[in-house]
Design a protein around this motif. Structure first.
Motif, PDB file in Angstrom:
ATOM      1  N   GLY A   1      -6.701  41.242  17.856  1.00 41.07           N
ATOM      2  CA  GLY A   1      -6.186  42.070  16.971  1.00 41.07           C
ATOM      3  C   GLY A   1      -4.545  41.853  16.670  1.00 41.07           C
ATOM      4  N   LEU A   2      -4.107  40.778  16.883  1.00 38.05           N
ATOM      5  CA  LEU A   2      -2.663  40.332  16.673  1.00 38.05           C
ATOM      6  C   LEU A   2      -2.535  39.290  15.652  1.00 38.05           C
ATOM      7  N   GLN A   3      -1.304  39.105  15.374  1.00 35.70           N
ATOM      8  CA  GLN A   3      -0.809  38.085  14.188  1.00 35.70           C
ATOM      9  C   GLN A   3       0.157  37.220  14.988  1.00 35.70           C
ATOM     10  N   VAL A   4      -0.050  36.029  14.623  1.00 37.63           N
ATOM     11  CA  VAL A   4       0.959  34.584  15.325  1.00 37.63           C
ATOM     12  C   VAL A   4       1.912  34.642  14.354  1.00 37.63           C
ATOM     13  N   ALA A   5       3.406  35.124  14.956  1.00 34.90           N
ATOM     14  CA  ALA A   5       4.574  34.702  14.187  1.00 34.90           C
ATOM     15  C   ALA A   5       4.891  33.333  14.112  1.00 34.90           C
ATOM     16  N   SER A   6       4.682  32.633  15.339  1.00 37.73           N
ATOM     17  CA  SER A   6       5.008  31.216  15.685  1.00 37.73           C
ATOM     18  C   SER A   6       4.614  30.948  17.002  1.00 37.73           C
ATOM     19  N   MET A   7       4.421  29.509  17.270  1.00 38.27           N
ATOM     20  CA  MET A   7       3.808  29.046  18.387  1.00 38.27           C
ATOM     21  C   MET A   7       5.263  28.211  19.034  1.00 38.27           C
ATOM     22  N   ILE A   8       5.480  28.375  20.262  1.00 38.52           N
ATOM     23  CA  ILE A   8       6.320  27.671  21.077  1.00 38.52           C
ATOM     24  C   ILE A   8       5.917  27.061  22.169  1.00 38.52           C
ATOM     25  N   LEU A   9       6.558  25.589  22.660  1.00 38.23           N
ATOM     26  CA  LEU A   9       6.048  25.304  23.727  1.00 38.23           C
ATOM     27  C   LEU A   9       6.761  25.956  24.886  1.00 38.23           C
ATOM     28  N   GLU A  10       6.025  26.058  25.751  1.00 39.13           N
ATOM     29  CA  GLU A  10       6.383  27.217  26.843  1.00 39.13           C
ATOM     30  C   GLU A  10       7.554  26.571  27.718  1.00 39.13           C
ATOM     31  N   PRO A  11       7.586  25.251  28.098  1.00 41.75           N
ATOM     32  CA  PRO A  11       8.653  24.913  28.672  1.00 41.75           C
ATOM     33  C   PRO A  11       9.955  24.893  28.030  1.00 41.75           C
ATOM     34  N   LEU A  12       9.780  24.753  26.645  1.00 44.18           N
ATOM     35  CA  LEU A  12      10.937  24.615  25.743  1.00 44.18           C
ATOM     36  C   LEU A  12      11.641  26.272  25.547  1.00 44.18           C
ATOM     37  N   ALA A  13      10.597  27.217  25.848  1.00 46.16           N
ATOM     38  CA  ALA A  13      11.177  28.834  25.643  1.00 46.16           C
ATOM     39  C   ALA A  13      11.611  28.970  26.911  1.00 46.16           C
ATOM     40  N   SER A  14      11.063  28.446  28.210  1.00 45.92           N
ATOM     41  CA  SER A  14      11.857  28.850  29.401  1.00 45.92           C
ATOM     42  C   SER A  14      13.242  28.155  29.393  1.00 45.92           C
ATOM     43  N   ALA A  15      13.470  26.838  28.944  1.00 44.39           N
ATOM     44  CA  ALA A  15      14.894  26.392  28.884  1.00 44.39           C
ATOM     45  C   ALA A  15      15.672  27.293  28.113  1.00 44.39           C
ATOM     46  N   GLU A  16      15.302  27.600  26.836  1.00 48.20           N
ATOM     47  CA  GLU A  16      15.943  28.473  25.932  1.00 48.20           C
ATOM     48  C   GLU A  16      16.501  29.783  26.800  1.00 48.20           C
ATOM     49  N   ALA A  17      15.487  30.244  27.425  1.00 45.52           N
ATOM     50  CA  ALA A  17      15.820  31.538  28.094  1.00 45.52           C
ATOM     51  C   ALA A  17      16.988  31.466  29.486  1.00 45.52           C
ATOM     52  N   VAL A  18      16.736  30.350  30.100  1.00 41.42           N
ATOM     53  CA  VAL A  18      17.290  30.103  31.446  1.00 41.42           C
ATOM     54  C   VAL A  18      18.532  29.390  31.441  1.00 41.42           C
ATOM     55  N   LEU A  19      18.651  28.323  30.533  1.00 41.57           N
ATOM     56  CA  LEU A  19      19.643  27.363  30.658  1.00 41.57           C
ATOM     57  C   LEU A  19      20.583  27.924  29.396  1.00 41.57           C
ATOM     58  N   SER A  20      22.171  27.498  30.006  1.00 42.26           N
ATOM     59  CA  SER A  20      23.142  27.926  29.111  1.00 42.26           C
ATOM     60  C   SER A  20      23.394  26.667  28.278  1.00 42.26           C
ATOM     61  N   ALA A  21      24.198  26.830  27.119  1.00 39.50           N
ATOM     62  CA  ALA A  21      24.424  25.675  26.281  1.00 39.50           C
ATOM     63  C   ALA A  21      25.111  24.456  26.917  1.00 39.50           C
ATOM     64  N   GLU A  22      25.854  24.946  27.903  1.00 39.84           N
ATOM     65  CA  GLU A  22      26.688  24.114  28.763  1.00 39.84           C
ATOM     66  C   GLU A  22      25.998  23.247  29.618  1.00 39.84           C
ATOM     67  N   GLU A  23      24.900  23.780  30.310  1.00 41.43           N
ATOM     68  CA  GLU A  23      23.855  23.146  31.237  1.00 41.43           C
ATOM     69  C   GLU A  23      23.131  21.874  30.380  1.00 41.43           C
ATOM     70  N   MET A  24      22.667  22.483  29.128  1.00 31.98           N
ATOM     71  CA  MET A  24      22.034  21.684  28.389  1.00 31.98           C
ATOM     72  C   MET A  24      22.689  20.453  28.097  1.00 31.98           C
TER      73      MET A  24
END
Length: 213
Positions: free
Chosen positions: A178-201
């Motif tokens: 019963g849900l619509q998919v707004a987007s699909m994202i690679l899970e490790p990429l999502a984790s990196a975006e959430a956890v790592l700072s721009a400086e760390e990347m």
């Protein structure tokens, strides 16, 4: 609460399914409103093996997040992973027609969009086309080309691909829940975006996502 004020992520893993609801606060940070989890039944190594079991597991996680957040969840951003995910390097180009005008965000978008037309082996589709470095007129290398002069805009891309059938089965399960998919994202990429700072990347810090599958 109205769902348009919020964003919802759905992580479909091999051992658990997690649904999280958040909204941006006045400081520009994401405030978590509710989290729901369920045992992942029907998924093995990131691949759907049983449609109905997967749908039921998704519903349990979403229902728990709905109760915790008081948000009527209808649209989700879906995390995807699994043994079918592959990656490759590719260089793309976009030729501009006027040297007197500066490179715009629209030029960058056209360059990235062209990558999604890349010919792949049968049965594979592109999930992400990630620009790593831009090259202007075979000379200047930059991370941010907007505003610069140049005719030939190129970029080195990291392309993430997935098996078409496996991606479609994930999307089908979400829709059947019963849900619509707004987007699909690679899970490790999502984790990196959430956890790592721009400086760390920038420094080359790596995040290792060890799943349960």
């Amino acid at each position: 609460m109205a769902e348009s004020e919020f964003v919802c992520g759905l992580d479909i893993g091999s051992t658990k399914i997690a649904c999280i609801v958040g909204r941006k606060n006045e400081y520009g940070k994401v405030e978590i409103m509710g989290i729901g989890r369920s045992e992942s039944i029907g998924i093995k190594r990131g691949v759907v093996e049983n449609i109905q079991n997967t749908v039921d597991s998704i519903k349990l996680a979403v229902d728990a997040a709905t109760q915790a957040s008081d948000v009527d969840i209808k649209v989700v951003h879906v995390g995807i992973a699994g043994q079918h995910i592959k990656s490759l390097q590719h260089r793309g180009a976009h030729m501009r027609s006027n040297l007197d005008t500066e490179i715009t965000q629209d030029d960058v978008k056209k360059l990235i969009d062209n990558m999604y037309k890349l010919v792949l082996p049968a049965g594979e589709s592109i999930i992400h086309a990630l620009p790593q470095e831009y090259i202007i007129d075979n000379n200047l290398r930059t991370r941010e080309p907007v505003g610069m002069a140049g005719l030939n805009l190129e970029a080195n891309f990291h392309i993430i691909t997935g098996n078409v059938t496996d991606v479609k089965n994930i999307e089908r399960c979400v829709n059947k829940a019963g849900l619509q998919v707004a987007s699909m994202i690679l899970e490790p990429l999502a984790s990196a975006e959430a956890v790592l700072s721009a400086e760390e990347m920038e420094a080359g810090v790596a995040l290792v996502d060890i799943g349960g599958g």
